[in-house]
Scaffold this active site. Structure first.
Site, PDB file in Angstrom:
ATOM      1  CG  ASP A 101      38.335  39.070  35.746  1.00 13.35           C
ATOM      2  OD1 ASP A 101      39.369  38.630  35.215  1.00 13.35           O
ATOM      3  OD2 ASP A 101      37.216  38.988  35.206  1.00 13.35           O
ATOM      4  CG  ASP A 157      37.969  42.150  31.642  1.00 19.46           C
ATOM      5  OD1 ASP A 157      38.993  42.323  30.993  1.00 19.46           O
ATOM      6  OD2 ASP A 157      37.932  41.676  32.793  1.00 19.46           O
ATOM      7  CG  ASP A 207      43.592  40.069  34.349  1.00 25.16           C
ATOM      8  OD1 ASP A 207      44.177  39.721  33.304  1.00 25.16           O
ATOM      9  OD2 ASP A 207      42.379  39.898  34.540  1.00 25.16           O
TER      10      ASP A 207
END
Ligand code: ATP
Length: 907
Positions: free
Chosen positions: A641, A343, A645
């Site tokens: 997170d 990310d 996901d």
């Protein structure tokens, strides 16, 4: 309200069957548990905690230490050893019998200690990632340790959370709960606040949320009705919470390998026995003793134990570097990671947002100041549209700023929303006052799927207005007009694209703002209501600086042959700019989520390899990207997170969840949790993973040839009719003493300097590589040479048989020590200052071994027991010289191998 502690079971007027909470109305639940909208008071929480105890499940019973110790003896090899010991005793070889028993006990103790150590490491880690709960107490929202939740607490939950206790819902918005652990039902259950028939089974109690289940969607608030062992899950807790198995694919591979060697050793021993007895005329008892000692010596019985310690140490070292391993196999897989998908926000960047610029249709402005402190100002021409945008930013958000004692400002809530509060302060607004003047009546929370958030407010004049903020292109697509100083005008997409690009290209995160006037009295908000009439206010650029440590970590990945890919929900240009700043790529190839949608799986396989930045992606894209990379043979580590996901985290070879901003759902799906959400910690974990793998190779590379050397020497002696260079009991001594000293130290080895300068290990690389095989053969041979060299040297010098054998045992110890120094560096010479200095573990073990060997050589009772004899100083020097020669030969070998490029992927 009276906050006395009430236990529903004990108070007559509140006697309800605990299974009927779902059938009570919300008011009845409040009154039964003496709580309300403001939650409990601190005092009553303490009283309830004292009455009900902590909210946790009883620990599954652990085996008694004695049981654990005894279980160490439950293994085929140990049975074999015990039988050998009994046989020796029966045949009158009492010393041998005792020494074999000694070997058995030493092994059991080592196994027992390592198991305890590994378990402690895992326990400590379990505490590090203990879940938290959001509660309302004394009318305020607080985050507490889930263990401190008590009956009557008001708990706020949202998608991705793990429910901390059994809750009766008092508010629910689109709530879906995954209750598979309780009901076995894989489809998430819909939840609401209405009452349910008292006799409804657990799976149908829609007004309840059960402890341990995970929320798949929505938000809600519930009153805690049961905690700890009294929850539904507590009642069946015997079925869950099983301690993690201390096994990994690698350990299983080693176990199989160990068994193979055992069978090989036993068969060779049987053959040798017959050969010694019938061909070489050994008395059958002597022949038996030799082969038993030999089999004991060659079987690497301590290997699995040492390797488990190595893994456990790896887990501990990773935890110290903020990477908590939830599943042991991840330790191995991490070492072979060849691509890290990360990310952006918070992992590669600091997630400390500051608004740096604002653009409206009327004017541009820049904003000075850094961080969340409201020192700085908005610099630009007068602009009423901008004032409106700043107000929208403040109201359409939930974050609060707090000035800490040290003067620094902390954000509670979303950092971007925190930055908007700072902006409001810089623009001269009073956040609390503005929120009071514009009370909020309804909202549509932010969701990564629709990428915006909307709030409905009553204006000071009584009208209703919706403020929106979100991904600018998303909001622009919803707006048909834009606000200017002169009134509303048709939206000008080209103008806005330019503004967005400008900000994004300098790495700023861009957010758009819009508003919509609704008829007075409107009190609810839905997506349909946002279909017409939206007016675009402008965009703001947020500076979110890259983490400096992430830059270093990216560079490390580069030298380690690990690709870094950024997968973000953010705008492509922003992501590309940040990727450039971090050094992920000079000219990053950017692919958006929409483009990924347009590719077939096969096309994505090729595209994924070349792409450094995936922008405007949603969690579903992550899953396809992981699969595409894996199809290329890569070992993928992937961060995540959110609740959505979880599938990609499970699919990745190493799923990594964020410890701070990650949901419980993501953590449960992940192999590893990052305590500090930091990219650099992933790279640190890879570094440790590689070290663990190296150390396992070192343990094997040291153990097998040293065992093999003894084996070869004795076999050679019997085959060629030579006198035995060691007696059976001496073989057993060497084996035992070395297991407890040198045998353990390689597990503690620090990383070699160039660990992150190598390419990742291949996913299918076998543990016993060609180089290791070569080493096993070559070093075994050197050992044999050393053994006979010393033996014949001593006999040639006129020494007695006893002295000659004592020298052989000492020479083996010396060779093992020097070989240890060699094997500590597989990838470089050991002749460096640090290399020769060793570590504390190495020095302690060497010291222990030397002391033991002195005892073996010079103590009279040891001489009696083991048939050893004191040796002269010169002989002692010769012993050491043999060890030094061993080291020298192997260092030359190492140099040659590297020079000639043999075993190139290994050394
Ligand atoms: P990463 O996936 O790297 O963490 P991200 O945080 O930008 O990136 P998301 O949280 O999915 O990813 O956000 C996607 C976009 O949604 C953002 O770029 C922003 O435009 C918008 N956005 C994010 N948070 C909010 C919010 N609280 N309110 C409104 N819009 C938001």
């Amino acid at each position: 309200m009276n906050h006395n502690v009430v236990s529903p079971r004990e108070t007559p007027e509140t006697t309800v069957d605990r299974q009927a909470w779902h059938a009570l109305s919300r008011e009845a639940v409040f009154s039964h548990l003496e709580t309300g909208e403001a939650g409990l008071t601190t005092r009553s929480v303490q009283e309830r905690l004292a009455t009900h105890g902590e909210n946790r499940l009883p620990e599954p019973p652990r085996p008694h230490p004695l049981t654990r110790f005894l279980s160490q003896f439950n293994n085929t090899l140990i049975y074999f050893l015990i039988s050998a010991s009994v046989a020796s005793a029966v045949l009158g070889h009492v010393v041998d019998a005792v020494v074999i028993l000694g070997v058995v006990v030493v092994n059991a103790v080592v196994g027992f200690v390592q198991e305890g150590k590994a378990e402690k490491a895992l326990d400590a880690i379990r505490d590090m990632i203990s879940p938290q709960a959001h509660v309302v107490r004394d009318g305020e929202r607080q985050i507490i340790d889930a263990r401190h939740v008590v009956p009557g607490d008001l708990v706020v939950v949202e998608a991705g959370d793990k429910v901390p206790a059994d809750l009766r819902l008092v508010r629910a918005s689109s709530l879906l709960a995954d209750e598979a652990i309780l009901t076995g039902e894989s489809v998430p259950a819909e939840k609401h606040t209405g009452t349910v028939a008292p006799e409804a089974p657990v799976a149908e109690r829609a007004s309840m949320l059960f402890s341990g289940t995970i929320l798949a969607a929505g938000q809600g608030t519930g009153v805690v009705v049961e905690t700890g062992a009294r929850t539904e899950i507590g009642r069946i807790s015997a079925l869950i919470g099983t301690v993690q198995q201390l096994t990994t694919p690698l350990l299983m591979q080693i176990d199989r390998f160990g068994r193979l060697i055992t069978w090989f050793a036993l068969s060779a021993a049987v053959a040798l026995f017959f050969f010694a007895h019938f061909i070489r005329d050994y008395h059958w008892v002597d022949a038996l003793m030799v082969v038993v000692a030999l089999a004991v010596g060659v079987v690497p019985e301590g290997l699995p134990a040492v390797i488990t310690i190595t893994l456990a140490i790896g887990v501990r070292r990773m935890a110290a570097r903020n990477a908590v391993v939830r599943r042991l196999p991840a330790v191995e897989t991490l070492g072979s990671t060849s691509v890290i998908c990360s990310d952006k926000t918070g992992t590669l960047t600091k997630n400390e947002m500051t608004v740096g610029r604002i653009a409206t249709a009327t004017a541009m402005a820049s904003v000075s100041g850094a961080g969340y402190a409201p020192s700085g100002k908005v610099e630009g021409p007068e602009d009423p549209v901008r004032d409106r945008l700043v107000l929208a930013g403040l109201l359409c958000g939930d974050a609060h700023l707090k000035r800490e004692d040290d003067g620094h400002y902390a954000v509670f809530g979303d950092p971007m929303e925190g930055a908007l509060v700072t902006l409001a302060l810089k623009a001269g607004l009073d956040p609390a006052g503005s929120r009071e003047n514009w009370p909020r009546h309804a909202d549509i929370p932010f969701d990564a799927a629709h990428r915006f958030m909307a709030t409905l407010h009553a204006g000071p004049d009584g009208g209703r207005i919706v403020f929106l903020k979100g991904a600018p292109e998303r909001l622009l697509a919803m707006c048909d007009r834009q606000k200017t100083a002169a009134g509303d005008a048709p939206v000008d997409p080209v103008y806005w694209d330019e503004r967005i690009e400008e900000a994004a290209e300098s790495g700023e995160r861009v957010l758009g703002f819009a508003e919509l006037v609704l008829p007075p009295e409107t009190d609810s908000l839905s997506m349909d209501m946002l279909a017409h009439g939206l007016v675009f206010l402008g965009v703001a650029g947020f500076i979110d600086p890259p983490r400096p440590e992430a830059m270093k970590a990216v560079a490390e990945c580069c030298s380690a042959g690990i690709a870094v890919k950024m997968i973000t929900g953010d705008h492509g240009a922003t992501a590309a700019a940040i990727a450039r700043m971090l050094g992920i790529a000079e000219n990053p190839v950017v692919v958006t989520g929409v483009e990924v949608d347009g590719l077939s799986d096969a096309e994505l396989e090729a595209v994924a390899l070349k792409t450094s930045v995936f922008a405007r992606t949603s969690p579903e894209h992550k899953l396809r990207i992981v699969r595409a990379l894996q199809a290329n043979g890569l070992v993928v580590a992937m961060t995540g997170d959110g609740v959505n996901d979880a599938p990609s985290l499970k699919q990745a070879d190493v799923g990594i969840a964020m410890g701070r901003k990650g949901t419980e759902a993501a953590k449960q799906a992940a192999e590893m949790v990052l305590v500090d959400d930091n990219f650099a910690s992933i790279v640190a974990a890879v570094h440790e993973g590689r070290t663990v793998y190296d150390n396992i190779r070192k343990v094997i590379g040291w153990t097998l040839p040293t065992n093999g050397g003894e084996f070869l020497a004795v076999v050679f002696a019997i085959l060629f009719g030579l006198a035995l260079p060691m007696t059976p009991v001496q073989i057993l001594w060497v084996n035992m003493i070395i297991t407890v000293t040198l045998g353990l130290v390689l597990a503690f080895e620090p990383p070699e300097p160039g660990v992150m300068a190598r390419r990742p290990r291949r996913r299918d690389a076998s543990l016993v590589t060609p180089f290791l095989l070569w080493r096993i053969v070559f070093v075994s041979f050197l050992f044999m040479l050393g053994v006979f060299g010393v033996y014949f040297y001593a006999l040639g010098n006129g020494d007695s048989e006893a002295v000659a054998r004592t020298l052989v045992v000492n020479a083996i110890a010396a060779m093992e020590i020097f070989y240890l120094f060699n094997v500590r560096y597989l990838h470089m010479t050991s002749f460096t200052l640090t290399g020769l200095k060793g570590t504390r573990a190495v020095l302690l073990a060497v010291g222990g071994l030397v002391v033991a060997q002195f005892g073996f050589t010079y103590l009279p009772f040891m001489n009696d027991l083991f048939g050893s004899a004191p040796v002269s100083f010169t002989d002692g020097v010769v012993t050491v010289a043999v060890g030094v020669a061993m080291l020298a030969v192997l260092e030359v070998e190492k140099w040659l191998v590297r020079r000639l490029g043999w075993f190139a992927d290994e050394v």
